[in-house]
Design a protein around this motif. Structure first.
Motif, PDB file in Angstrom:
ATOM      1  N   ARG A   1       0.997  -1.015   0.185  1.00 17.32           N
ATOM      2  CA  ARG A   1      -0.032  -0.055   0.028  1.00 17.32           C
ATOM      3  C   ARG A   1       0.815   1.090  -0.087  1.00 17.32           C
ATOM      4  O   ARG A   1       1.438   1.510   1.151  1.00 17.32           O
ATOM      5  CB  ARG A   1      -0.843   0.028   1.284  1.00 17.32           C
ATOM      6  CG  ARG A   1      -1.929  -1.169   1.244  1.00 17.32           C
ATOM      7  CD  ARG A   1      -2.645  -1.112   2.755  1.00 17.32           C
ATOM      8  NE  ARG A   1      -3.863  -1.687   2.712  1.00 17.32           N
ATOM      9  CZ  ARG A   1      -4.153  -2.816   3.543  1.00 17.32           C
ATOM     10  NH1 ARG A   1      -3.228  -3.502   4.320  1.00 17.32           N
ATOM     11  NH2 ARG A   1      -5.353  -3.343   3.596  1.00 17.32           N
TER      12      ARG A   1
ATOM     13  N   LYS B   1      -8.564   8.055   4.142  1.00 17.25           N
ATOM     14  CA  LYS B   1      -6.926   8.211   4.248  1.00 17.25           C
ATOM     15  C   LYS B   1      -6.996   9.644   3.804  1.00 17.25           C
ATOM     16  O   LYS B   1      -7.208  10.242   2.708  1.00 17.25           O
ATOM     17  CB  LYS B   1      -6.384   7.162   3.084  1.00 17.25           C
ATOM     18  CG  LYS B   1      -6.372   5.824   3.857  1.00 17.25           C
ATOM     19  CD  LYS B   1      -6.609   4.893   2.466  1.00 17.25           C
ATOM     20  CE  LYS B   1      -6.964   3.528   2.907  1.00 17.25           C
ATOM     21  NZ  LYS B   1      -7.227   2.459   1.875  1.00 17.25           N
TER      22      LYS B   1
ATOM     23  N   ARG C   1     -12.182   9.266  -4.138  1.00 20.76           N
ATOM     24  CA  ARG C   1     -11.111   8.570  -3.722  1.00 20.76           C
ATOM     25  C   ARG C   1     -10.423   7.500  -4.672  1.00 20.76           C
ATOM     26  O   ARG C   1     -10.926   7.402  -5.651  1.00 20.76           O
ATOM     27  CB  ARG C   1     -11.738   7.625  -2.421  1.00 20.76           C
ATOM     28  CG  ARG C   1     -12.825   6.741  -2.700  1.00 20.76           C
ATOM     29  CD  ARG C   1     -12.995   5.505  -1.653  1.00 20.76           C
ATOM     30  NE  ARG C   1     -11.660   4.742  -1.353  1.00 20.76           N
ATOM     31  CZ  ARG C   1     -11.694   3.857  -0.707  1.00 20.76           C
ATOM     32  NH1 ARG C   1     -12.842   3.168  -0.246  1.00 20.76           N
ATOM     33  NH2 ARG C   1     -10.697   2.996  -0.379  1.00 20.76           N
TER      34      ARG C   1
ATOM     35  N   MET D   1      -8.143  -3.412  -8.491  1.00 14.89           N
ATOM     36  CA  MET D   1      -8.434  -4.047  -7.352  1.00 14.89           C
ATOM     37  C   MET D   1     -10.168  -4.021  -7.454  1.00 14.89           C
ATOM     38  O   MET D   1     -10.666  -2.877  -7.973  1.00 14.89           O
ATOM     39  CB  MET D   1      -8.259  -2.995  -6.088  1.00 14.89           C
ATOM     40  CG  MET D   1      -6.795  -3.301  -5.582  1.00 14.89           C
ATOM     41  SD  MET D   1      -6.782  -2.587  -3.745  1.00 14.89           S
ATOM     42  CE  MET D   1      -7.664  -3.822  -2.935  1.00 14.89           C
TER      43      MET D   1
ATOM     44  N   GLU E   1     -13.105  -3.672  -5.468  1.00 14.34           N
ATOM     45  CA  GLU E   1     -13.615  -3.322  -4.442  1.00 14.34           C
ATOM     46  C   GLU E   1     -15.104  -2.639  -4.312  1.00 14.34           C
ATOM     47  O   GLU E   1     -15.687  -2.535  -3.433  1.00 14.34           O
ATOM     48  CB  GLU E   1     -12.811  -2.344  -3.685  1.00 14.34           C
ATOM     49  CG  GLU E   1     -11.245  -2.672  -3.571  1.00 14.34           C
ATOM     50  CD  GLU E   1     -10.375  -1.498  -3.174  1.00 14.34           C
ATOM     51  OE1 GLU E   1     -10.034  -1.573  -1.879  1.00 14.34           O
ATOM     52  OE2 GLU E   1     -10.213  -0.629  -3.925  1.00 14.34           O
TER      53      GLU E   1
ATOM     54  N   THR F   1     -11.791  -7.304  -0.160  1.00 16.97           N
ATOM     55  CA  THR F   1     -12.947  -7.776   0.544  1.00 16.97           C
ATOM     56  C   THR F   1     -13.408  -6.666   1.803  1.00 16.97           C
ATOM     57  O   THR F   1     -14.536  -6.561   2.098  1.00 16.97           O
ATOM     58  CB  THR F   1     -13.060  -9.020   1.236  1.00 16.97           C
ATOM     59  OG1 THR F   1     -11.787  -9.211   1.806  1.00 16.97           O
ATOM     60  CG2 THR F   1     -13.089 -10.253   0.212  1.00 16.97           C
ATOM     61  N   ASN F   2     -12.440  -5.713   1.968  1.00 21.45           N
ATOM     62  CA  ASN F   2     -12.907  -4.907   3.089  1.00 21.45           C
ATOM     63  C   ASN F   2     -13.768  -3.996   2.731  1.00 21.45           C
ATOM     64  O   ASN F   2     -14.811  -3.684   3.114  1.00 21.45           O
ATOM     65  CB  ASN F   2     -11.537  -4.248   3.621  1.00 21.45           C
ATOM     66  CG  ASN F   2     -10.623  -5.114   4.180  1.00 21.45           C
ATOM     67  OD1 ASN F   2     -10.704  -6.336   4.509  1.00 21.45           O
ATOM     68  ND2 ASN F   2      -9.346  -4.676   4.108  1.00 21.45           N
ATOM     69  N   ASP F   3     -13.463  -3.496   1.297  1.00 15.60           N
ATOM     70  CA  ASP F   3     -14.201  -2.279   0.796  1.00 15.60           C
ATOM     71  C   ASP F   3     -15.423  -2.913   0.095  1.00 15.60           C
ATOM     72  O   ASP F   3     -16.453  -2.309  -0.145  1.00 15.60           O
ATOM     73  CB  ASP F   3     -13.410  -1.579  -0.018  1.00 15.60           C
ATOM     74  CG  ASP F   3     -12.626  -0.291   0.587  1.00 15.60           C
ATOM     75  OD1 ASP F   3     -13.438   0.481   1.347  1.00 15.60           O
ATOM     76  OD2 ASP F   3     -11.521  -0.190   0.350  1.00 15.60           O
TER      77      ASP F   3
ATOM     78  N   ARG G   1     -17.010   0.361   6.931  1.00 18.24           N
ATOM     79  CA  ARG G   1     -16.251  -0.628   7.602  1.00 18.24           C
ATOM     80  C   ARG G   1     -15.316  -0.081   9.056  1.00 18.24           C
ATOM     81  O   ARG G   1     -14.818  -0.854   9.722  1.00 18.24           O
ATOM     82  CB  ARG G   1     -15.008  -0.781   6.534  1.00 18.24           C
ATOM     83  CG  ARG G   1     -14.235   0.292   6.289  1.00 18.24           C
ATOM     84  CD  ARG G   1     -13.393  -0.044   4.946  1.00 18.24           C
ATOM     85  NE  ARG G   1     -11.966  -0.465   5.197  1.00 18.24           N
ATOM     86  CZ  ARG G   1     -10.952  -0.618   4.421  1.00 18.24           C
ATOM     87  NH1 ARG G   1     -11.104  -0.447   3.195  1.00 18.24           N
ATOM     88  NH2 ARG G   1      -9.801  -1.087   4.997  1.00 18.24           N
TER      89      ARG G   1
ATOM     90  N   CYS H   1      -7.018  -9.863  -1.488  1.00 24.94           N
ATOM     91  CA  CYS H   1      -6.319  -9.211  -0.416  1.00 24.94           C
ATOM     92  C   CYS H   1      -6.786  -8.377   0.763  1.00 24.94           C
ATOM     93  O   CYS H   1      -6.483  -7.541   1.421  1.00 24.94           O
ATOM     94  CB  CYS H   1      -5.355  -8.124  -1.210  1.00 24.94           C
ATOM     95  SG  CYS H   1      -6.178  -6.683  -1.819  1.00 24.94           S
ATOM     96  N   GLY H   2      -8.214  -8.717   0.955  1.00 29.91           N
ATOM     97  CA  GLY H   2      -8.865  -8.309   2.063  1.00 29.91           C
ATOM     98  C   GLY H   2      -8.658  -9.024   3.347  1.00 29.91           C
ATOM     99  O   GLY H   2      -8.183 -10.215   3.157  1.00 29.91           O
TER     100      GLY H   2
END
Ligand code: PEP
Ligand code: MG
Length: 557
Positions: free
Chosen positions: A292, A336, A354, A415, A417, A439-441, A451, A488-489
């Motif tokens: 990241r 962020k 974003r 990604m 997302e 998978t987080n987003d 989240r 990658c989540g």
């Protein structure tokens, strides 16, 4: 700590609570609650310097006694924080301005933690550590210490809403604490790492755990992430056999990931700083996916020069040699903060400018970053993978691919997302090389659940069938073009969901490096066919708990 000696040991109602598998092993015993913040009186420290010296000495003593390198590193990190000149300096300035010492150090730690949180939700554990250490310094100035375990007369299962790392370090005596269950916490938290290093079975993010009554006998299934409220000897014996098999495989497996029938599943590290990248390079992870890159940009009032970026990217590539390194371009916005981008104030930043969309601001930050990545990779002969965050459409994908290739980067991905990208992956992936599902987003957008809100945790559960459907859609679209899909989540870091993701078609999994051995051991015990069967069962379920339960037997390891 509640006194459990006077309570009769009883069984609670039948049933199972679900959480995240945090530290393997099976423990059976009576519940005892611990209230965060329980303290005992000690001699107050005279000043900040003495408080720092005492907290540092205590944490170093525990670090020296720690059973594993991992636990020792966590405790040494906490000790370094308790002596951190920036933290102590900020607290001293507040004291000089007239604030009482304990208040000053808590406020200074709170400010420092806020800065870290502004750098992205994945730094929340560090923010958590800073608040924790600040609280210990403040306690020391106030003449309070975290309560050590009383002797309750018998071993027990420690149940808490949450445990800060220093509390865990002070509380956990493996002879007394058979298992740990918390309602909050995650697989990468330092509390979890400490539990694992002490060999104490643990389940975290276990909703409903604090409703349990002291004295109830329960079974903690640390490898399966479950808490069984009825002690069924047959179940306990089955779980123990499974844990023994897993422990043997953990000891026997190293190196590249694969299923039992040798389908390769590349196991990569999620890293967020150069230090993390260098530390993970020393382990047997198969590479990085993603690096990241935000840490170079966040909280900066000026964009970092291309040369500064090249030096960092080159250091990462050098550390990994021939291993894969997937760079993710700047994921600014939402949680962020990147001051130099001057992002517009928005009512819904997670739905605003974003990720890749920041390109629309016209500052050409992406172009310069791609040039820096290409320069770092040039002549290195290293694998050069680059991917963009928060991609929603074919147009965005095409623009990113054109810019990356024009810069000289050969392997280009996105990604996935955003549900739109998952549903239309056949179109988005037609002309690029790979996709990595975040998978987080993806869960945040699919379930419309922020989240960052832990109370929405059940909506963000990796077992949500809607999220699994979106991963399946991504893989189905990708397979039309023979494109590689990875995940990658956080879901990729939990052994059972990771096996389901492989069953859905993922062929690389990227996670916190501490989670790699558990995932590798789980996959090594399962044929691809079994993973696929688990994926079908999980998708047929109506709810997340039903999905989890449906595959429990298939994935018993
Ligand atoms: C994700 O969204 O799953 C992901 C890996 O990206 P981040 O957590 O950095 O947003
Ligand atoms: Mg993301």
């Amino acid at each position: 700590m509640t006194d459990t000696t006077s309570r009769a040991r009883t069984s609670g109602p039948a049933g199972t609570l679900h959480g995240i598998a945090a530290s393997p092993g099976v423990a059976v015993g009576p519940v005892a609650h611990w209230e965060a913040g329980a303290v005992v009186a000690v001699e107050p420290a005279a000043d900040l310097a003495e408080a720092s010296a005492r907290v540092v000495a205590d944490l170093r003593r525990r670090a020296d006694a720690a059973a594993t390198g991992e636990g020792r590193t966590v405790l040494q990190t906490l000790a370094a924080l308790a002596a951190d000149p920036e933290l102590l300096g900020a607290a001293a300035a507040r004291v000089a301005a007239g604030e009482p010492g304990a208040h000053a150090v808590r406020a200074a730690a709170g400010g420092y933690a806020d800065q870290l949180r502004g750098l992205g939700s994945y730094l929340r554990e560090r923010a958590h550590d800073v608040v924790d250490v600040g609280a210990r310094l403040a306690d020391c100035l106030d003449g309070r210490a975290t309560e050590e375990l009383p002797v309750p007369g018998h071993p027990f299962i420690l149940v808490a809403r949450d445990l800060a790392p220093t509390e865990t370090a002070a509380l956990l005596d493996p002879a007394a604490v058979l298992g740990i269950v918390t309602e909050l916490g995650g697989v990468t938290s330092h509390t979890t790492i400490l539990a694992r290093s002490l060999g104490i079975p643990a389940v975290v993010a276990c909703a409903g755990a604090t409703q349990l009554v002291d004295g109830w006998e329960v079974v903690v299934d640390g490898g399966g992430g479950e808490l069984h409220l009825d002690v069924d000897p047959e179940l306990v014996s089955t779980l123990r056999q499974r844990e023994r098999r897993l422990a043997r495989r953990l000891a026997d497996t190293a190196g590249p990931g694969h299923t039992a029938d040798k389908t390769a599943v590349t196991l990569l590290a999620n890293v967020g700083t150069l230090d993390d990248a260098l530390a993970a390079a020393a382990s047997d992870v198969e590479g990085v996916g993603p690096f990241r890159t935000e840490f170079l940009f966040l909280d900066r009032s000026e964009e970092p020069e291309v040369d500064e970026q090249v030096a960092v990217y080159r250091a990462v590539l050098d550390a990994y040699g021939d291993r894969r390194v997937v760079f993710r371009t700047l994921d600014a916005g939402s949680d962020k903060s990147v001051p130099f981008l001057h992002l517009p104030a928005e009512g819904n930043p997670a739905l605003g400018i974003r990720g890749l969309r920041t390109r629309t601001l016209g500052a050409h930050v992406l172009e310069r970053q791609l040039a820096a990545l290409a320069a770092a990779a040039a002549d290195s002969g290293r694998q050069r993978w680059v991917m963009a965050p928060t991609v929603s459409t074919v147009e965005e994908t095409e623009t990113f691919a054109r810019l990356a290739r024009a810069a000289g980067l050969a392997t280009v991905g996105i990604m996935v997302e955003v549900p739109a990208a998952a549903l239309r992956s056949a179109h988005l992936l037609a002309d690029i090389d790979f996709a990595s599902v975040g998978t987080n987003d993806l869960a945040q957008y699919a379930l419309a659940a922020d989240r960052q809100l832990s109370r929405l945790g059940s909506l963000l559960d990796p077992w949500q069938p809607a999220v699994l459907d979106l991963v399946a859609a991504t893989c189905a679209g990708a397979s039309l073009h023979g494109r590689l899909v990875g995940v990658c989540g956080e879901a990729a870091a939990d052994p059972r969901p990771s096996a389901v993701l492989v069953g859905l078609g993922a062929r690389s999994l990227s996670m916190a490096p501490v989670a790699v051995p558990g995932v590798r051991a789980m996959l090594a015990g399962l044929d691809l066919d079994t993973c696929e069967r688990a994926a079908v069962l999980a998708r047929q379920a109506r709810t997340a708990p039903e999905a989890r339960a449906a595959v429990a037997n298939v994935l018993s390891g």
